[in-house]
Motif scaffolding. Structure first.
Motif, short mmCIF file in Angstrom:
data_model
loop_
_atom_site.label_atom_id
_atom_site.label_comp_id
_atom_site.label_asym_id
_atom_site.label_seq_id
_atom_site.Cartn_x
_atom_site.Cartn_y
_atom_site.Cartn_z
N MET A 1 0.81 -1.22 -0.11
CA MET A 1 0.02 -0.05 0.06
C MET A 1 0.94 1.27 -0.08
SD MET A 1 -3.13 0.40 2.23
CE MET A 1 -4.46 1.69 1.87
N GLY A 2 0.48 2.29 -0.77
CA GLY A 2 1.33 3.43 -0.92
C GLY A 2 0.98 4.69 0.01
N VAL A 3 1.89 5.32 0.10
CA VAL A 3 1.92 6.52 0.95
C VAL A 3 0.90 7.61 0.19
CG1 VAL A 3 3.10 8.59 1.96
CG2 VAL A 3 4.18 6.52 1.83
N THR A 4 0.26 8.32 0.91
CA THR A 4 -0.86 9.44 0.42
C THR A 4 -0.27 10.81 0.42
OG1 THR A 4 -2.10 10.04 2.56
CG2 THR A 4 -2.82 8.13 1.04
N LYS A 5 -0.63 11.56 -0.50
CA LYS A 5 -0.13 13.11 -0.43
C LYS A 5 -0.71 13.70 0.87
CE LYS A 5 -1.67 17.18 -2.35
NZ LYS A 5 -2.55 17.99 -3.13
N GLU A 6 -1.52 13.34 1.34
CA GLU A 6 -2.00 13.70 2.98
C GLU A 6 -0.90 13.54 3.92
OE1 GLU A 6 -4.96 14.39 -0.06
OE2 GLU A 6 -4.31 12.41 0.65
N GLN A 7 -0.53 12.12 3.70
CA GLN A 7 0.55 11.68 4.93
C GLN A 7 1.83 12.58 4.53
OE1 GLN A 7 0.05 7.51 3.50
NE2 GLN A 7 0.12 6.78 5.68
N VAL A 8 2.10 12.77 3.48
CA VAL A 8 3.39 13.50 3.19
C VAL A 8 3.28 14.98 3.71
CG1 VAL A 8 5.01 14.53 1.60
CG2 VAL A 8 4.19 12.07 1.35
N GLU A 9 2.25 15.52 3.58
CA GLU A 9 1.63 16.74 4.01
C GLU A 9 1.62 17.03 5.60
OE1 GLU A 9 -1.85 17.54 1.85
OE2 GLU A 9 -0.97 18.56 0.15
N ALA A 10 1.25 15.88 5.95
CA ALA A 10 1.00 15.79 7.48
C ALA A 10 2.19 15.80 8.08
CB ALA A 10 0.01 14.81 8.12
N SER A 11 3.18 14.93 7.60
CA SER A 11 4.54 14.78 8.19
C SER A 11 5.06 15.85 8.35
CB SER A 11 5.22 13.59 7.94
OG SER A 11 4.54 12.35 8.11
N LEU A 12 5.25 16.61 6.89
CA LEU A 12 6.25 17.88 6.80
C LEU A 12 5.81 18.92 7.67
CD1 LEU A 12 6.85 17.44 3.29
CD2 LEU A 12 8.43 17.03 4.67
N THR A 13 4.42 19.05 7.81
CA THR A 13 3.68 20.33 8.54
C THR A 13 3.92 19.97 9.70
OG1 THR A 13 1.95 20.34 6.89
CG2 THR A 13 1.50 21.39 9.01
N SER A 14 3.74 18.73 10.55
CA SER A 14 4.04 18.79 11.93
C SER A 14 5.33 18.84 12.45
CB SER A 14 3.53 17.28 12.42
OG SER A 14 4.27 15.96 11.96
N LYS A 15 6.52 18.48 11.65
CA LYS A 15 7.94 18.44 11.75
C LYS A 15 8.83 19.82 11.29
CE LYS A 15 7.87 13.61 12.00
NZ LYS A 15 7.43 12.38 11.14
N LEU A 16 8.20 20.27 10.25
CA LEU A 16 8.88 21.59 9.88
C LEU A 16 8.09 22.75 9.74
CD1 LEU A 16 10.80 19.78 6.84
CD2 LEU A 16 11.69 20.38 9.01
N LYS A 17 6.92 22.51 10.28
CA LYS A 17 6.16 23.69 10.54
C LYS A 17 6.19 24.90 9.07
CE LYS A 17 5.66 22.85 14.89
NZ LYS A 17 5.25 21.35 14.68
N PRO A 18 5.97 24.46 8.05
CA PRO A 18 6.17 25.32 6.82
C PRO A 18 4.97 26.60 6.62
CG PRO A 18 5.12 23.16 6.16
CD PRO A 18 5.38 23.13 7.42
N THR A 19 5.73 27.66 6.08
CA THR A 19 4.70 28.53 5.73
C THR A 19 4.23 28.46 4.39
OG1 THR A 19 6.67 29.93 5.04
CG2 THR A 19 6.02 30.26 7.11
N HIS A 20 4.72 27.43 3.66
CA HIS A 20 3.97 27.38 2.22
C HIS A 20 4.39 25.78 2.25
CE1 HIS A 20 3.14 27.15 -2.00
NE2 HIS A 20 4.53 26.60 -2.19
#
Length: 95
Positions: free
Chosen positions: A1-20
């Motif tokens: 089973m693959g990774v979803t775009k939402e999973q990638v977004e959630a991990s990056l958002t929680s760990k790197l706190k992006p402004t974009h």
């Protein structure tokens, strides 16, 4: 089973706190390949290779299933601002 775009977004958002953050699934929906554009204050003072390592580290679990990750941009908020040249008016010459 693959990774979803939402999973990638959630991990990056929680760990790197992006402004974009822009994540694109380039695998045709199977979750094996992604393009990422990310802007984060945590990139301040870091070289590009260090920024890419931070993105990869933030996606450590997801990378077990992702075949290809292309980091298109990893910038600071200061770098992300549009350049002044884009706002410069063009001059016209009179004959």
């Amino acid at each position: 089973m693959g990774v979803t775009k939402e999973q990638v977004e959630a991990s990056l958002t929680s760990k790197l706190k992006p402004t974009h953050l822009e994540v694109t699934d380039t695998s045709g929906g199977c979750g094996a390949s992604f393009d990422v554009e990310i802007v984060s204050e945590q990139f301040e003072g870091k070289r590009l290779i260090e920024r890419h390592r931070m993105v990869n580290a933030a996606l450590e679990e997801e990378m077990k299933e992702i075949h290809a990750l292309s980091i298109k941009k990893a910038q600071t908020p200061q770098q992300w601002k549009p350049s002044p040249e884009s706002a410069t008016p063009t001059t016209t010459t009179h004959a």
